[in-house]
Structures are given as structure tokens and as C-alpha cells.
Design an enzyme around this catalytic site. Structure first.
Site, mmCIF file in Angstrom:
data_model
loop_
_atom_site.group_PDB
_atom_site.id
_atom_site.type_symbol
_atom_site.label_atom_id
_atom_site.label_comp_id
_atom_site.label_asym_id
_atom_site.label_seq_id
_atom_site.Cartn_x
_atom_site.Cartn_y
_atom_site.Cartn_z
ATOM 1 N N GLY A 1 0.797 -1.223 0.000
ATOM 2 C CA GLY A 1 0.000 0.000 0.000
ATOM 3 C C GLY A 1 0.836 1.282 0.000
ATOM 4 O O GLY A 1 1.900 1.375 -0.609
ATOM 5 N N ILE A 2 0.328 2.260 0.723
ATOM 6 C CA ILE A 2 0.934 3.593 0.723
ATOM 7 C C ILE A 2 2.338 3.559 1.343
ATOM 8 O O ILE A 2 3.256 4.227 0.854
ATOM 9 C CB ILE A 2 0.014 4.584 1.472
ATOM 10 C CG1 ILE A 2 -1.313 4.754 0.713
ATOM 11 C CG2 ILE A 2 0.694 5.936 1.660
ATOM 12 C CD1 ILE A 2 -2.420 5.454 1.493
ATOM 13 N N ASP B 1 6.389 -4.510 14.797
ATOM 14 C CA ASP B 1 4.945 -4.550 15.046
ATOM 15 C C ASP B 1 4.638 -3.407 15.997
ATOM 16 O O ASP B 1 5.080 -3.409 17.160
ATOM 17 C CB ASP B 1 4.573 -5.898 15.680
ATOM 18 C CG ASP B 1 3.085 -5.999 16.002
ATOM 19 O OD1 ASP B 1 2.399 -4.954 16.032
ATOM 20 O OD2 ASP B 1 2.611 -7.125 16.224
ATOM 21 N N VAL B 2 3.892 -2.423 15.516
ATOM 22 C CA VAL B 2 3.705 -1.210 16.320
ATOM 23 C C VAL B 2 2.823 -1.449 17.547
ATOM 24 O O VAL B 2 2.752 -0.586 18.422
ATOM 25 C CB VAL B 2 3.146 -0.028 15.481
ATOM 26 C CG1 VAL B 2 4.085 0.318 14.336
ATOM 27 C CG2 VAL B 2 1.734 -0.307 14.985
ATOM 28 N N TYR C 1 -12.075 3.754 13.619
ATOM 29 C CA TYR C 1 -10.990 4.278 12.785
ATOM 30 C C TYR C 1 -10.972 5.814 12.816
ATOM 31 O O TYR C 1 -9.919 6.435 13.020
ATOM 32 C CB TYR C 1 -11.194 3.774 11.354
ATOM 33 C CG TYR C 1 -10.189 4.259 10.348
ATOM 34 C CD1 TYR C 1 -8.932 3.668 10.250
ATOM 35 C CD2 TYR C 1 -10.496 5.288 9.454
ATOM 36 C CE1 TYR C 1 -8.009 4.096 9.304
ATOM 37 C CE2 TYR C 1 -9.584 5.728 8.508
ATOM 38 C CZ TYR C 1 -8.335 5.119 8.433
ATOM 39 O OH TYR C 1 -7.431 5.549 7.495
ATOM 40 N N LYS D 1 -8.053 8.331 14.314
ATOM 41 C CA LYS D 1 -7.277 9.298 13.522
ATOM 42 C C LYS D 1 -7.409 10.700 14.108
ATOM 43 O O LYS D 1 -6.466 11.505 14.044
ATOM 44 C CB LYS D 1 -7.713 9.254 12.050
ATOM 45 C CG LYS D 1 -7.363 7.939 11.324
ATOM 46 C CD LYS D 1 -5.867 7.681 11.241
ATOM 47 C CE LYS D 1 -5.536 6.502 10.319
ATOM 48 N NZ LYS D 1 -4.098 6.225 10.255
ATOM 49 N N THR E 1 -5.715 0.821 -2.342
ATOM 50 C CA THR E 1 -4.873 -0.128 -1.598
ATOM 51 C C THR E 1 -5.822 -1.184 -1.045
ATOM 52 O O THR E 1 -7.035 -1.104 -1.251
ATOM 53 C CB THR E 1 -4.174 0.564 -0.404
ATOM 54 O OG1 THR E 1 -5.191 1.047 0.485
ATOM 55 C CG2 THR E 1 -3.285 1.713 -0.834
HETATM 56 P P1 NAP Z 1 -3.113 -1.082 3.881
HETATM 57 O O1 NAP Z 1 -2.914 -1.398 2.461
HETATM 58 O O2 NAP Z 1 -4.178 -1.788 4.644
HETATM 59 O O3 NAP Z 1 -1.722 -1.252 4.633
HETATM 60 C C1 NAP Z 1 -1.659 -1.119 6.011
HETATM 61 C C2 NAP Z 1 -0.262 -1.506 6.441
HETATM 62 O O4 NAP Z 1 -0.195 -1.392 7.880
HETATM 63 C C3 NAP Z 1 0.091 -2.962 6.102
HETATM 64 O O5 NAP Z 1 1.437 -3.015 5.707
HETATM 65 C C4 NAP Z 1 -0.104 -3.668 7.439
HETATM 66 O O6 NAP Z 1 0.684 -4.840 7.576
HETATM 67 C C5 NAP Z 1 0.393 -2.578 8.366
HETATM 68 N N1 NAP Z 1 0.044 -2.826 9.754
HETATM 69 C C6 NAP Z 1 -1.164 -3.014 10.326
HETATM 70 N N2 NAP Z 1 -1.030 -3.260 11.629
HETATM 71 C C7 NAP Z 1 0.298 -3.222 11.900
HETATM 72 C C8 NAP Z 1 1.073 -3.396 13.067
HETATM 73 N N3 NAP Z 1 0.520 -3.702 14.236
HETATM 74 N N4 NAP Z 1 2.427 -3.256 12.979
HETATM 75 C C9 NAP Z 1 3.014 -2.964 11.810
HETATM 76 N N5 NAP Z 1 2.334 -2.823 10.658
HETATM 77 C C10 NAP Z 1 0.983 -2.943 10.713
HETATM 78 O O7 NAP Z 1 -3.416 0.467 4.098
HETATM 79 P P2 NAP Z 1 -3.010 1.764 3.247
HETATM 80 O O8 NAP Z 1 -4.187 2.150 2.463
HETATM 81 O O9 NAP Z 1 -1.713 1.592 2.590
HETATM 82 O O10 NAP Z 1 -2.908 2.830 4.439
HETATM 83 C C11 NAP Z 1 -1.682 3.367 4.886
HETATM 84 C C12 NAP Z 1 -2.008 4.540 5.792
HETATM 85 O O11 NAP Z 1 -2.797 5.506 5.087
HETATM 86 C C13 NAP Z 1 -2.810 4.165 7.026
HETATM 87 O O12 NAP Z 1 -2.383 4.931 8.128
HETATM 88 C C14 NAP Z 1 -4.229 4.550 6.641
HETATM 89 O O13 NAP Z 1 -5.037 4.810 7.767
HETATM 90 C C15 NAP Z 1 -3.970 5.798 5.813
HETATM 91 N N6 NAP Z 1 -5.048 6.156 4.898
HETATM 92 C C16 NAP Z 1 -5.343 5.359 3.858
HETATM 93 C C17 NAP Z 1 -6.365 5.751 2.978
HETATM 94 C C18 NAP Z 1 -6.736 4.928 1.773
HETATM 95 O O14 NAP Z 1 -7.672 5.324 1.059
HETATM 96 N N7 NAP Z 1 -6.064 3.838 1.457
HETATM 97 C C19 NAP Z 1 -7.078 6.928 3.204
HETATM 98 C C20 NAP Z 1 -6.734 7.715 4.300
HETATM 99 C C21 NAP Z 1 -5.706 7.333 5.134
HETATM 100 P P3 NAP Z 1 0.123 -6.337 7.299
HETATM 101 O O15 NAP Z 1 0.305 -6.595 5.832
HETATM 102 O O16 NAP Z 1 0.989 -7.199 8.167
HETATM 103 O O17 NAP Z 1 -1.324 -6.346 7.711
#
Ligand code: NAP
Length: 238
Positions: A19-20, A65-66, A161, A165, A196
Site C-alpha cells: 500500500g501507501i 509490530d507497532v 478508525y 485518527k 490499496t
Molecule cells: P493497507 O494497504 O491496509 O496497509 C496497512 C499496512 O499497515 C500494512 O502493511 C499492514 O501490515 C500494516 N500494519 C497493520 N497493523 C500493523 C502493526 N501492528 N504493525 C506494523 N504494521 C501494521 O493500508 P493503506 O491504504 O496503505 O494505508 C496506509 C495509511 O494511510 C494508514 O495509516 C491509513 O489509515 C492511511 N489512509 C489510507 C487511505 C486509503 O484510502 N487507502 C485513506 C486515508 C488514510 P500487514 O500486511 O501485516 O497487515
């Protein structure tokens, strides 16, 4: 460049195996930083780093692992010996649980699991890495937030969620106050709605677009902002 040395800045990105976060690693490395791609699972971190290597981008990996204080402590020890310092911290790891429930129906445990990763995980990671930034007089912290956490527009979407945030944004204000005039800049970023696993296939933004403001905040000049909330490189309401 690091103000007191010719070596590149070292950036640690949490939850960077997909993802991001993965894209932030790509863009920071392309900008010349030494990047530590962290993930809670070593195999996932290795696979993600291999994916970047195919495009000629070199990163190191770290298990982190956070939600585990032991894991955070171990990562801080490992990185102290492997890369000697962390100059840039992108708190990207997060979970989205009980998206469709309303605030009265969301099980308390879902709030706890969400806060463990999205809020306490960020606080604990900052407590591990920011004091050394303050000592060195240089640091950039990016807390990856969301428009869902904006109090000014908050509605009933994903209560656990969204509230997490909003709490993360409050932490950004607190950490910015605690690091005032130390050379450490702390900001929250909204990546927008991004394609993502979390954002889903219908999101309008690419990971590249989503990572842009995060990377900009991670590489701010010394006179850059601190204690703000940004989207598309512009300040937005809390
Ligand atoms: P994502 O694809 O679900 O990826 C989330 C990542 O966080 C994964 O690598 C996951 O690892 C990791 N993670 C979860 N729990 C963890 C832990 N305890 N320790 C370490 N890593 C952990 O999400 P994303 O869309 O890329 O989002 C990235 C950020 O952007 C997040 O903060 C999200 O809230 C924010 N955001 C996203 C969007 C959107 O539209 N996508 C919009 C607004 C904000 P695993 O693979 O092991 O689960």
C-alpha cells in the site's frame, strides 16, 4: 542531507510491506534517503523489499509490530547498531476495523484493537525514536492520518478508525509542542482515498498520489511547518 554529516538521511516507515507505506519507501529512496522498510512480518518485509529491488530501489528491512512494545524496543536497538540513527519517521501502519458499524454498535474490543495500532502504536514508536532526534537536533515525523479523522467534517463513518485518527491528530499537536525549536518537525498527513487493500479498488487515487504529501512532509526543509495537518501539500482543518 543530514545537517551534521555527509551521509544520507535515514528514514523508517512503518507498515511498509504494501500500500501507501511501500510507495513512501519507493519515493523516499528515489529522493536519495536511506530507507528502512518495516513490517510486522519478516517474510512480508523481505518480499516487499524484493519488489522494490526489481525496480532498482535498494532498501533495508526491519521487523516492527507497532502494537508490541517489545518489538518497538528491539527495532530501536537493531537500528541503532545497523544504521546508527533514524532521522525521518513515517508512522504509516494502521488498521481499519468495523468500518460499517455505528458508534453505538462498535464492540469495545474493536476500538481497543484500532487504538492499539493507530494511536498507541504511533505514540510508542515516537517515544522510542524521537528523543534521539531531539538530541541530534534534526527529525521529521509524519503521522499518516485521514480525512476520516477531521473533526470539522466528521460524520458516522467507521467510528473506531475515525476517532483513532482524530486522536492521532491530537498526538501530532502534542508532539509538535514537545519538540518545538528542537529541529524536529511533526505533522499529520491525509493521503486521500487511495487504491490499496484498505482503500479498495474504487478509490480515485494511485499509491503514488497518496504518498506525495507524506514524502513532502518527510523531507521538509528546516523552516518547514510543524504541528499541522496537510492534504495535497496544503494545510487543512482539523
Ligand atoms: P493497507 O494497504 O491496509 O496497509 C496497512 C499496512 O499497515 C500494512 O502493511 C499492514 O501490515 C500494516 N500494519 C497493520 N497493523 C500493523 C502493526 N501492528 N504493525 C506494523 N504494521 C501494521 O493500508 P493503506 O491504504 O496503505 O494505508 C496506509 C495509511 O494511510 C494508514 O495509516 C491509513 O489509515 C492511511 N489512509 C489510507 C487511505 C486509503 O484510502 N487507502 C485513506 C486515508 C488514510 P500487514 O500486511 O501485516 O497487515
Amino acid at each position: 542531507m543530514y545537517p551534521h554529516s555527509k551521509s544520507p538521511l535515514v528514514a523508517l516507515v512503518t507498515g511498509a510491506n504494501r500500500g501507501i507505506g511501500l510507495e513512501v519507501c519507493r519515493q523516499l529512496a528515489a529522493a536519495g534517503l536511506q530507507v528502512v522498510l518495516s513490517a510486522r512480518d519478516r517474510d512480508k518485509a523481505t518480499a516487499a523489499a524484493r519488489q522494490l529491488a526489481k525496480d532498482g530501489i535498494d532498501v533495508s528491512i526491519q521487523v516492527l509490530d507497532v502494537t508490541s512494545e517489545d518489538s518497538i524496543r528491539a527495532a530501536a536497538r537493531d537500528l541503532e547498531s545497523k544504521v546508527s540513527r533514524v532521522d525521518v519517521l513515517v508512522n504509516n501502519a494502521a488498521v481499519l476495523i468495523a468500518e460499517g458499524a455505528d458508534v453505538l454498535d462498535t464492540p469495545l474490543d474493536d476500538f481497543r484493537r484500532t487504538f492499539d495500532a493507530n494511536v498507541f502504536g504511533v505514540i510508542a514508536t515516537c517515544q522510542a525514536f524521537v528523543p534521539r532526534m531531539i538530541e541530534r537536533g534534526y527529525g521529521r515525523v509524519v503521522n499518516v492520518s485521514s480525512a476520516a479523522g477531521q473533526l470539522s467534517t466528521m460524520n458516522g463513518y467507521a467510528p473506531a478508525y475515525s476517532i483513532s485518527k482524530a486522536a492521532l491528530n491530537a498526538f501530532t499537536r502534542q508532539l509538535a509542542a514537545a519538540t518545538k525549536n528542537t529541529g524536529v518537525l511533526v505533522n499529520s498527513a491525509n493521503p486521500g482515498w487511495v487504491r490499496t487493500d484498505m482503500g479498495g479498488a474504487n478509490a480515485p487515487r494511485s499509491v503514488s498520489q497518496g504518498a506525495d504529501t507524506l514524502v513532502w512532509l518527510a523531507t521538509l526543509p528546516d523552516d518547514g511547518p510543524t504541528g499541522g495537518f496537510f492534504s495535497d501539500r496544503r494545510p487543512i482543518d482539523w
